[in-house]
Motif scaffolding. Structure first.
Motif, PDB file in Angstrom:
ATOM      1  N   ILE A   1       0.844  -1.202   0.000  1.00  0.00           N
ATOM      2  CA  ILE A   1       0.000   0.000   0.000  1.00  0.00           C
ATOM      3  C   ILE A   1       0.879   1.252   0.000  1.00  0.00           C
ATOM      4  O   ILE A   1       0.652   2.193  -0.765  1.00  0.00           O
ATOM      5  CB  ILE A   1      -0.948   0.014   1.221  1.00  0.00           C
TER       6      ILE A   1
ATOM      7  N   LEU B   1       1.132   4.368  -2.679  1.00  0.00           N
ATOM      8  CA  LEU B   1       1.031   5.778  -2.291  1.00  0.00           C
ATOM      9  C   LEU B   1       2.265   6.555  -2.741  1.00  0.00           C
ATOM     10  O   LEU B   1       2.166   7.668  -3.267  1.00  0.00           O
ATOM     11  CB  LEU B   1       0.826   5.905  -0.784  1.00  0.00           C
TER      12      LEU B   1
ATOM     13  N   LEU C   1      -4.829   6.716   5.599  1.00  0.00           N
ATOM     14  CA  LEU C   1      -4.945   5.275   5.401  1.00  0.00           C
ATOM     15  C   LEU C   1      -5.590   4.681   6.645  1.00  0.00           C
ATOM     16  O   LEU C   1      -4.997   4.685   7.729  1.00  0.00           O
ATOM     17  CB  LEU C   1      -3.570   4.651   5.154  1.00  0.00           C
TER      18      LEU C   1
ATOM     19  N   ARG D   1      -6.954   1.503   8.578  1.00  0.00           N
ATOM     20  CA  ARG D   1      -6.790   0.051   8.590  1.00  0.00           C
ATOM     21  C   ARG D   1      -7.593  -0.624   9.695  1.00  0.00           C
ATOM     22  O   ARG D   1      -7.700  -1.841   9.716  1.00  0.00           O
ATOM     23  CB  ARG D   1      -5.309  -0.308   8.725  1.00  0.00           C
TER      24      ARG D   1
ATOM     25  N   SER E   1      -8.848  -1.935   3.790  1.00  0.00           N
ATOM     26  CA  SER E   1      -8.466  -0.593   4.222  1.00  0.00           C
ATOM     27  C   SER E   1      -9.229   0.426   3.386  1.00  0.00           C
ATOM     28  O   SER E   1      -9.755   0.093   2.319  1.00  0.00           O
ATOM     29  CB  SER E   1      -6.961  -0.349   4.021  1.00  0.00           C
TER      30      SER E   1
ATOM     31  N   ILE F   1      -8.610   4.468   1.900  1.00  0.00           N
ATOM     32  CA  ILE F   1      -7.753   5.635   1.767  1.00  0.00           C
ATOM     33  C   ILE F   1      -8.663   6.831   1.535  1.00  0.00           C
ATOM     34  O   ILE F   1      -9.486   6.824   0.618  1.00  0.00           O
ATOM     35  CB  ILE F   1      -6.758   5.479   0.600  1.00  0.00           C
TER      36      ILE F   1
END
Length: 158
Positions: A8, A12, A31, A33, A57, A59
């Protein structure tokens, strides 16, 4: 099984290469989680019914309004965060992470709820949510017809 955090973060990091007006990079990423927090966000967002169990997750992308120089740039944050969001979606795909962009067209009440859940400052504008997870073994996907170039293009040669 949870998504690998480094995958991840790599996505990003790749998205940070996105150009922006005057290289201001007015975006910020949150982010999320924690599964309870994800469920709270999805409940408020309201447009992701029936698929939330596949989300690892979320974002949240915001536009940092302080990075704009004046009132005439009031829409520039939408443009720049739209571009970084697209770059992020491509980067997530590159990392093998399933993603689904979710709208952030919130009324004031829902926007305030999201801000409170994630502690987003008033100087930021929420522009995009992206749900991410693992791809299932079998994917059923609708086929969407695309418009042809002739319907979208005007060539001006004068």
């Amino acid at each position: 099984k949870r998504l690998n955090l480094s995958d991840i973060l790599n996505a990003l990091e790749l998205s940070l290469k996105t150009p922006s007006v005057c290289n201001r990079q007015p975006w910020k990423f949150y982010l999320v989680r924690n599964l309870n927090t994800i469920n709270q966000i999805l409940q408020v967002q309201g447009g992701f019914k029936g698929f939330g169990e596949n989300v690892d997750s979320i974002i949240i992308i915001t536009s940092v309004l302080k990075r704009m120089s004046n009132i005439y740039e009031r829409n520039q944050g939408f443009i720049d965060t739209g571009m970084v969001s697209m770059s992020l979606l491509y980067a997530l795909h590159f990392q093998g992470i399933a993603s689904c962009p979710l709208n952030a067209n919130f009324d004031i009440k829902r926007e305030e709820e999201i801000r409170k859940i994630v502690s987003i400052d008033d100087s930021e504008y929420i522009t995009m949510l992206i749900a991410i997870g693992s791809y299932p073994e079998i994917i059923v996907s609708p086929k969407s017809e695309r418009s042809c170039l002739e319907d979208m293009l005007m060539i001006i040669e004068r």
